[in-house]
Design a protein around this motif. Structure first.
Motif, PDB file in Angstrom:
ATOM      1  N   ILE A  31     -34.367 -41.156 -16.203  1.00 21.87           N
ATOM      2  CA  ILE A  31     -35.518 -40.347 -15.789  1.00 21.87           C
ATOM      3  C   ILE A  31     -36.804 -41.167 -15.880  1.00 21.87           C
ATOM      4  O   ILE A  31     -37.654 -41.133 -14.981  1.00 21.87           O
ATOM      5  CB  ILE A  31     -35.614 -39.075 -16.658  1.00 21.87           C
ATOM      6  N   LYS A  32     -36.940 -41.918 -16.969  1.00 25.71           N
ATOM      7  CA  LYS A  32     -38.135 -42.746 -17.176  1.00 25.71           C
ATOM      8  C   LYS A  32     -38.238 -43.824 -16.104  1.00 25.71           C
ATOM      9  O   LYS A  32     -39.325 -44.113 -15.590  1.00 25.71           O
ATOM     10  CB  LYS A  32     -38.092 -43.372 -18.571  1.00 25.71           C
ATOM     11  N   MET A  33     -37.120 -44.439 -15.746  1.00 22.83           N
ATOM     12  CA  MET A  33     -37.129 -45.474 -14.709  1.00 22.83           C
ATOM     13  C   MET A  33     -37.532 -44.884 -13.362  1.00 22.83           C
ATOM     14  O   MET A  33     -38.319 -45.481 -12.615  1.00 22.83           O
ATOM     15  CB  MET A  33     -35.741 -46.140 -14.590  1.00 22.83           C
ATOM     16  N   GLU A  34     -37.001 -43.713 -13.040  1.00 22.07           N
ATOM     17  CA  GLU A  34     -37.323 -43.082 -11.757  1.00 22.07           C
ATOM     18  C   GLU A  34     -38.794 -42.694 -11.687  1.00 22.07           C
ATOM     19  O   GLU A  34     -39.428 -42.803 -10.643  1.00 22.07           O
ATOM     20  CB  GLU A  34     -36.440 -41.848 -11.554  1.00 22.07           C
ATOM     21  N   ALA A  35     -39.350 -42.278 -12.828  1.00 24.71           N
ATOM     22  CA  ALA A  35     -40.729 -41.798 -12.853  1.00 24.71           C
ATOM     23  C   ALA A  35     -41.748 -42.932 -12.914  1.00 24.71           C
ATOM     24  O   ALA A  35     -42.843 -42.814 -12.354  1.00 24.71           O
ATOM     25  CB  ALA A  35     -40.928 -40.868 -14.049  1.00 24.71           C
ATOM     26  N   GLU A  36     -41.393 -44.056 -13.574  1.00 25.09           N
ATOM     27  CA  GLU A  36     -42.401 -45.072 -13.880  1.00 25.09           C
ATOM     28  C   GLU A  36     -42.128 -46.466 -13.316  1.00 25.09           C
ATOM     29  O   GLU A  36     -43.064 -47.245 -13.148  1.00 25.09           O
ATOM     30  CB  GLU A  36     -42.557 -45.201 -15.402  1.00 25.09           C
ATOM     31  N   TYR A  37     -40.854 -46.800 -13.046  1.00 22.67           N
ATOM     32  CA  TYR A  37     -40.540 -48.204 -12.790  1.00 22.67           C
ATOM     33  C   TYR A  37     -39.845 -48.467 -11.458  1.00 22.67           C
ATOM     34  O   TYR A  37     -39.279 -49.534 -11.257  1.00 22.67           O
ATOM     35  CB  TYR A  37     -39.673 -48.756 -13.938  1.00 22.67           C
ATOM     36  N   ASP A  38     -39.890 -47.520 -10.550  1.00 26.68           N
ATOM     37  CA  ASP A  38     -39.272 -47.716  -9.230  1.00 26.68           C
ATOM     38  C   ASP A  38     -39.885 -48.946  -8.553  1.00 26.68           C
ATOM     39  O   ASP A  38     -41.103 -49.089  -8.457  1.00 26.68           O
ATOM     40  CB  ASP A  38     -39.502 -46.462  -8.383  1.00 26.68           C
ATOM     41  N   GLU A  39     -39.021 -49.833  -8.071  1.00 25.90           N
ATOM     42  CA  GLU A  39     -39.458 -51.068  -7.427  1.00 25.90           C
ATOM     43  C   GLU A  39     -40.384 -50.818  -6.245  1.00 25.90           C
ATOM     44  O   GLU A  39     -41.256 -51.636  -5.939  1.00 25.90           O
ATOM     45  CB  GLU A  39     -38.223 -51.850  -6.970  1.00 25.90           C
ATOM     46  N   SER A  40     -40.240 -49.686  -5.597  1.00 26.99           N
ATOM     47  CA  SER A  40     -41.071 -49.386  -4.427  1.00 26.99           C
ATOM     48  C   SER A  40     -42.550 -49.300  -4.803  1.00 26.99           C
ATOM     49  O   SER A  40     -43.421 -49.597  -3.978  1.00 26.99           O
ATOM     50  CB  SER A  40     -40.627 -48.071  -3.777  1.00 26.99           C
ATOM     51  N   VAL A  41     -42.845 -48.915  -6.060  1.00 25.92           N
ATOM     52  CA  VAL A  41     -44.239 -48.859  -6.513  1.00 25.92           C
ATOM     53  C   VAL A  41     -44.845 -50.267  -6.495  1.00 25.92           C
ATOM     54  O   VAL A  41     -45.979 -50.476  -6.052  1.00 25.92           O
ATOM     55  CB  VAL A  41     -44.329 -48.256  -7.927  1.00 25.92           C
ATOM     56  N   VAL A  42     -44.069 -51.252  -6.991  1.00 30.03           N
ATOM     57  CA  VAL A  42     -44.526 -52.640  -7.024  1.00 30.03           C
ATOM     58  C   VAL A  42     -44.728 -53.172  -5.609  1.00 30.03           C
ATOM     59  O   VAL A  42     -45.770 -53.762  -5.288  1.00 30.03           O
ATOM     60  CB  VAL A  42     -43.508 -53.524  -7.781  1.00 30.03           C
ATOM     61  N   ILE A  43     -43.751 -52.953  -4.751  1.00 31.66           N
ATOM     62  CA  ILE A  43     -43.823 -53.446  -3.375  1.00 31.66           C
ATOM     63  C   ILE A  43     -45.029 -52.848  -2.651  1.00 31.66           C
ATOM     64  O   ILE A  43     -45.796 -53.553  -1.983  1.00 31.66           O
ATOM     65  CB  ILE A  43     -42.519 -53.130  -2.619  1.00 31.66           C
ATOM     66  N   ASN A  44     -45.226 -51.546  -2.812  1.00 29.59           N
ATOM     67  CA  ASN A  44     -46.334 -50.881  -2.114  1.00 29.59           C
ATOM     68  C   ASN A  44     -47.696 -51.368  -2.605  1.00 29.59           C
ATOM     69  O   ASN A  44     -48.647 -51.467  -1.822  1.00 29.59           O
ATOM     70  CB  ASN A  44     -46.220 -49.365  -2.265  1.00 29.59           C
ATOM     71  N   LYS A  45     -47.805 -51.671  -3.911  1.00 27.67           N
ATOM     72  CA  LYS A  45     -49.077 -52.198  -4.430  1.00 27.67           C
ATOM     73  C   LYS A  45     -49.380 -53.571  -3.844  1.00 27.67           C
ATOM     74  O   LYS A  45     -50.526 -53.881  -3.500  1.00 27.67           O
ATOM     75  CB  LYS A  45     -49.031 -52.269  -5.962  1.00 27.67           C
ATOM     76  N   TYR A  46     -48.353 -54.401  -3.729  1.00 32.41           N
ATOM     77  CA  TYR A  46     -48.550 -55.717  -3.125  1.00 32.41           C
ATOM     78  C   TYR A  46     -48.923 -55.583  -1.646  1.00 32.41           C
ATOM     79  O   TYR A  46     -49.834 -56.262  -1.153  1.00 32.41           O
ATOM     80  CB  TYR A  46     -47.285 -56.566  -3.267  1.00 32.41           C
ATOM     81  N   LEU A  47     -48.225 -54.721  -0.933  1.00 27.98           N
ATOM     82  CA  LEU A  47     -48.517 -54.542   0.492  1.00 27.98           C
ATOM     83  C   LEU A  47     -49.939 -54.024   0.692  1.00 27.98           C
ATOM     84  O   LEU A  47     -50.636 -54.439   1.627  1.00 27.98           O
ATOM     85  CB  LEU A  47     -47.505 -53.589   1.123  1.00 27.98           C
ATOM     86  N   ALA A  48     -50.383 -53.133  -0.195  1.00 24.54           N
ATOM     87  CA  ALA A  48     -51.753 -52.608  -0.103  1.00 24.54           C
ATOM     88  C   ALA A  48     -52.773 -53.709  -0.364  1.00 24.54           C
ATOM     89  O   ALA A  48     -53.805 -53.796   0.322  1.00 24.54           O
ATOM     90  CB  ALA A  48     -51.932 -51.460  -1.094  1.00 24.54           C
ATOM     91  N   ALA A  49     -52.481 -54.570  -1.354  1.00 25.29           N
ATOM     92  CA  ALA A  49     -53.392 -55.674  -1.673  1.00 25.29           C
ATOM     93  C   ALA A  49     -53.477 -56.651  -0.505  1.00 25.29           C
ATOM     94  O   ALA A  49     -54.562 -57.142  -0.160  1.00 25.29           O
ATOM     95  CB  ALA A  49     -52.924 -56.389  -2.935  1.00 25.29           C
ATOM     96  N   LEU A  50     -52.349 -56.936   0.120  1.00 19.11           N
ATOM     97  CA  LEU A  50     -52.329 -57.844   1.264  1.00 19.11           C
ATOM     98  C   LEU A  50     -53.061 -57.243   2.463  1.00 19.11           C
ATOM     99  O   LEU A  50     -53.777 -57.940   3.192  1.00 19.11           O
ATOM    100  CB  LEU A  50     -50.886 -58.193   1.626  1.00 19.11           C
ATOM    101  N   SER A  51     -52.884 -55.942   2.668  1.00 19.53           N
ATOM    102  CA  SER A  51     -53.557 -55.267   3.761  1.00 19.53           C
ATOM    103  C   SER A  51     -55.071 -55.297   3.573  1.00 19.53           C
ATOM    104  O   SER A  51     -55.826 -55.544   4.521  1.00 19.53           O
ATOM    105  CB  SER A  51     -53.063 -53.817   3.855  1.00 19.53           C
ATOM    106  N   ALA A  52     -55.504 -55.063   2.319  1.00 23.31           N
ATOM    107  CA  ALA A  52     -56.932 -55.091   2.028  1.00 23.31           C
ATOM    108  C   ALA A  52     -57.507 -56.481   2.242  1.00 23.31           C
ATOM    109  O   ALA A  52     -58.609 -56.643   2.762  1.00 23.31           O
ATOM    110  CB  ALA A  52     -57.172 -54.632   0.590  1.00 23.31           C
TER     111      ALA A  52
END
Length: 370
Positions: free
Chosen positions: A344-365
């Motif tokens: 449950i903790k992994m699904e709520a806090e550590y999903d890899e998609s969160v990391v990928i999306n943050k990088y993609l947002a930084a690159l887009s900016a």
């Protein structure tokens, strides 16, 4: 954009960053990987990456070798001319950023972990802090994997506050590390997954195992991970062999896929001295396994005491042994709840998609600003 990803091994890129690489490629970016060559380099090329070989020794600090690394990375960066460079791990972060600054190429750094250098007050620590302070002022963004590391860098004024952000480690591929049905082994089985260096708490684990065996605890104690006697804090081969010959541990060697070993264990242990966000604990929790780790930055963000495992004191084999004994004595229901809570903790806090999306947002900016 032409994006360069720089790491200390091709293995690391392929095993921990490939979903991110595929996401970049899906957006039409040209991905260049820069790392020492190993068995995984051909797989990077097969995946469509343009790979560039670099010499890099991750085992320790050698001023002459490290100055040559700056020069070598500078030559590669000048040849590739990436629009932006993504650095991971200590040497790419420090020396890669210095090389990129000479060419005025923007960089995004990822502080995967600080090791033990910041726990000590000596010349090596002073030099490391100095290098971070010099190099990180050139970074356009610096991702940290836990709030303790971020605060430490800000407190020591090693990085501008406007450049920092936080990620849930490298994230975990929740589809790859699936929860497994609960099954308790006839002999309770503890598994330590780690490179065999002292910083990972391997010595404390061995001492705890000996204490438990002396008290008649009927359990199995397994170690999975590479021997690294050439590392500055590596454990000597004859010492490891004595552990094996005496029956203190079952040494499982190394593997390209840890899932079966995690699934066969009852509890995963990591008594590390400090982490960014420990990958092995994410993998274990995602697989619904209870975990034991030290109450230190990185580990104590993944393990919530008495929720998905136990936290033990740093460098304290007695306390580690006590927590392992408590875990082995838990009933099936409690073990199962620990495992479920971890997932449950992994699904709520550590999903890899969160990391990928943050990088993609930084690159887009970055692309919009440039």
């Amino acid at each position: 954009m032409r994006i360069a990803i720089v790491l200390n091994t091709s293995w690391n890129i392929y095993n921990f960053r490939m979903n991110f690489v595929r996401a970049l490629q899906a957006q039409g970016h040209e991905v260049h990987t820069i790392a020492p060559e190993d068995d995984y380099t051909p797989l990077l090329r097969q995946a469509g990456c343009v790979h560039h070989k670099v010499k890099m020794d991750s085992r320790g600090a050698n001023p002459i070798k490290d100055s040559l690394l700056v020069a070598e990375l500078y030559m590669i960066y000048r040849k590739v001319r990436p629009d932006i460079i993504l650095h991971y791990t200590i040497k790419p972060n420090v020396y890669g950023t210095l090389a990129a600054s000479l060419l005025r190429i923007p960089v995004i750094n990822n502080v995967c972990g600080l090791g033990t250098v910041f726990l000590k007050d000596n010349l090596v620590s002073a030099v490391a802090i100095f290098l971070y302070r010099i190099s990180f002022r050139f970074a356009n963004k610096v991702f940290f994997q836990n709030p303790d590391d971020l605060k430490l860098f800000l407190d020591k004024k090693l990085v501008p506050a406007k450049a920092v952000d936080i990620l849930p480690g490298s994230g975990i591929d929740l589809k790859h590390f699936q929860p497994v049905p609960f099954k308790r082994n006839e002999k309770f089985t503890f598994l330590l997954i780690s490179r065999l260096i002292t910083d990972k708490g391997v010595i404390e684990f061995i001492d705890a195992v000996r204490k438990l065996k002396s008290k008649g605890v009927n359990a199995r104690f397994q170690v999975l991970g590479a021997k690294d006697p050439e590392h500055k804090r590596g454990i000597k081969l004859d010492v490891i062999q004595e552990w094996i010959d005496s029956g203190t541990i079952e040494y499982l060697g190394t593997t390209n896929d840890v899932r079966s070993f995690i699934n066969d264990a009852d509890c995963v242990v990591l008594p590390s001295y400090r982490e960014g966000t420990p990958r092995t604990l994410l993998e274990a929790a995602s697989s619904s396994k209870p975990i034991i780790a030290t109450d230190v930055p990185g580990c104590n963000h993944v393990v919530q005491n008495d929720y998905n495992g136990f936290l033990c004191k740093l460098k304290d084999a007695d306390d580690l042994a006590e927590k392992m004994k408590q875990m082995a004595n838990l009933g099936d229901d409690k073990l199962q709840v620990f495992g479920q809570n971890g997932r449950i903790k992994m699904e709520a806090e550590y999903d890899e998609s969160v990391v990928i999306n943050k990088y993609l947002a930084a690159l887009s900016a970055f692309r919009q600003a440039s």
